[in-house]
Design a protein around this motif. Sequence first.
Motif, short mmCIF file in Angstrom:
data_model
loop_
_atom_site.label_atom_id
_atom_site.label_comp_id
_atom_site.label_asym_id
_atom_site.label_seq_id
_atom_site.Cartn_x
_atom_site.Cartn_y
_atom_site.Cartn_z
N TYR A 15 0.87 -1.18 0.00
CA TYR A 15 0.00 0.00 0.00
C TYR A 15 0.90 1.22 0.00
O TYR A 15 1.68 1.42 0.93
N LYS A 16 0.83 2.02 -1.07
CA LYS A 16 1.68 3.20 -1.18
C LYS A 16 0.81 4.46 -1.18
O LYS A 16 -0.12 4.57 -1.98
N ASP A 17 1.12 5.40 -0.28
CA ASP A 17 0.42 6.69 -0.29
C ASP A 17 0.84 7.54 -1.48
O ASP A 17 0.10 8.43 -1.91
N TYR A 18 2.04 7.28 -2.00
CA TYR A 18 2.50 7.97 -3.20
C TYR A 18 3.34 7.01 -4.01
O TYR A 18 4.41 6.57 -3.55
N ASP A 19 2.85 6.67 -5.18
CA ASP A 19 3.53 5.71 -6.05
C ASP A 19 3.99 6.44 -7.31
O ASP A 19 3.18 6.78 -8.17
N ILE A 28 -1.99 7.23 -4.99
CA ILE A 28 -2.11 6.08 -4.09
C ILE A 28 -2.25 4.81 -4.92
O ILE A 28 -2.99 4.77 -5.91
N SER A 29 -1.56 3.77 -4.53
CA SER A 29 -1.70 2.48 -5.21
C SER A 29 -1.73 1.36 -4.18
O SER A 29 -1.18 1.48 -3.09
N ILE A 74 -10.89 7.03 -1.20
CA ILE A 74 -10.42 7.01 0.19
C ILE A 74 -11.48 7.59 1.11
O ILE A 74 -11.76 7.06 2.20
N ALA A 80 -8.45 3.12 3.57
CA ALA A 80 -7.41 3.65 4.45
C ALA A 80 -7.06 2.68 5.58
O ALA A 80 -5.98 2.79 6.18
#
Length: 234
Positions: A15-19, A28-29, A74, A80
């Motif tokens: 889980y990436k908040d910024y990919d 998000i990814s 989200i 989340a």
Amino acid sequence: MFTGIVEHMGVVIDYKDYDASKSGGGGISVMIGESAQVLSDCHIGDSIAVNGICLTVTEYGPSWFKVGVSPETIRRTNVASWVPGSKVNLERAVGQDVRFGGHYVQGHVDTTAKIVSCTPEDNSLVFGFQLRDKEYENYIVEKGFICIDGTSLTITNVDSNGTFYISMIKHTQECVVMPLKKVGDLVNIEVDLTGKIIEKQVFAQLEQQLNSETSPLSKLISKLIDAKLAKTST
């Protein structure tokens, strides 16, 4: 479009908040693993419902796939709360050869609900829920459809305080993620689209009728007012 019949349970592996990768798009990814069962006919751009959320495949391998998640998603859903190791319900978008065993599900989650109770009843489990957003209570009706974390279920009862219940048979318990959750956890809710369509049509028709002095409704209201005024003056 989906049916709410869960095909498989996958597992969140990243889980990436910024990919910043091409498939992440700078947002998000989420990467879902243990998913080979739903990837045999997968293509980039396909839709897969993950816990009832229609998400677009941006990258995939033999047993995993990646999806992008928007800020709107989200806000509306329980994404989340996902962490590596979280199990999620998976369903591919319907094809022409799919039997429609559930109900019409868009994968457009309306809101979340909190699990407020879980009570065994013979070999079934009766779950109780309370909606986060009360305006959706209008669409919660006894014996009506509801999609909870991507699972098509029937509402068995609705309390006066808005708490609603479903009964989950043993087979379903073994195929979906809800029995793995505990009281207090959040689930994704998509109410039956039919109710929303009917409501919009009724309000549109009422507004049209009220805005026309010659409409049957306006004439009826005028007639009732005249009768009331006449009765009051005598």
